[in-house]
Design an enzyme around this catalytic site. Sequence first.
Site, mmCIF file in Angstrom:
data_model
loop_
_atom_site.group_PDB
_atom_site.id
_atom_site.type_symbol
_atom_site.label_atom_id
_atom_site.label_comp_id
_atom_site.label_asym_id
_atom_site.label_seq_id
_atom_site.Cartn_x
_atom_site.Cartn_y
_atom_site.Cartn_z
ATOM 1 N N ASP A 5 0.818 -1.208 0.000
ATOM 2 C CA ASP A 5 0.000 0.000 0.000
ATOM 3 C C ASP A 5 0.854 1.260 0.000
ATOM 4 O OD1 ASP A 5 -2.085 -1.747 0.238
ATOM 5 O OD2 ASP A 5 -2.866 -0.912 2.101
ATOM 6 N N ASP A 6 0.269 2.342 -0.458
ATOM 7 C CA ASP A 6 0.773 3.726 -0.294
ATOM 8 C C ASP A 6 1.881 4.136 -1.257
ATOM 9 O OD1 ASP A 6 -0.969 3.532 1.834
ATOM 10 O OD2 ASP A 6 0.516 3.886 3.394
ATOM 11 N N HIS A 56 -5.725 3.084 -4.321
ATOM 12 C CA HIS A 56 -5.699 3.308 -2.865
ATOM 13 C C HIS A 56 -6.010 4.785 -2.569
ATOM 14 C CE1 HIS A 56 -4.784 1.954 1.169
ATOM 15 N NE2 HIS A 56 -3.754 2.759 1.321
ATOM 16 N N HIS A 60 -5.126 9.530 0.261
ATOM 17 C CA HIS A 60 -5.241 8.745 1.487
ATOM 18 C C HIS A 60 -6.202 9.275 2.552
ATOM 19 C CE1 HIS A 60 -3.806 5.676 4.349
ATOM 20 N NE2 HIS A 60 -3.275 5.099 3.297
ATOM 21 N N HIS A 147 3.744 -2.237 3.391
ATOM 22 C CA HIS A 147 3.857 -0.872 2.856
ATOM 23 C C HIS A 147 5.241 -0.708 2.249
ATOM 24 C CE1 HIS A 147 0.626 -0.739 5.779
ATOM 25 N NE2 HIS A 147 0.125 0.273 5.086
HETATM 26 ZN ZN ZN Z 1 -2.653 3.175 3.065
#
Ligand code: ZN
Length: 180
Positions: A5-6, A56, A60, A147
């Site tokens: 993620d991210d 995603h 955020h 992540h």
């Molecule tokens: Zn995230």
Amino acid sequence: ALTYDDGPGDASETKILDCLEQNGAVATFFYTGTRATKRPDQNKRAKTLGCEMGNHSWNHPQLTKISPEAAQDQLTRTNDAVQSACGSAPTVFRPCYGATNDTVNSLAQMPVIMWSIDTLDWKSKNVTEIIGKVMQQISDHDIILMHDYYETSVEAALQIVDRLQQEGYEFVTVEDLILE
Ligand code: ZN
């Protein structure tokens, strides 16, 4: 299925992609639109390696706490950013903080993907702990959440890929996992 993620991240992302390439493995990357816009090259390389692109959100937020119009904008802008970076729009969606509801799920118009193993890599920033969390819990069809920003997550991932492949596990995209 390994999921990140991210990202796309910078140096850390390069290391993960190198690792996947060397090991003939793939992962699913849930990008934010802001990062995909900053590092379209990483996005494109991941796609070239056969990895799956996920949405995603743009920057955020907790999508359940903003208006449906704003949530739609978060999703659409990210789809567009990934599409223009690598030529393909995201095919799966992961809500930030795992926070979602019926409205957000229907706006996404693609499978909503959570996880079955949370490495808590962002919290521990400890290679041994991250590896331990995966190796203790792993079984077939798991979705591992990591992540791609932290050096410790990268270091752990390099060892996890190695060890799980030795145990006979095969890394697949989330889409392949769902279709199986
Ligand atoms: Zn995230």
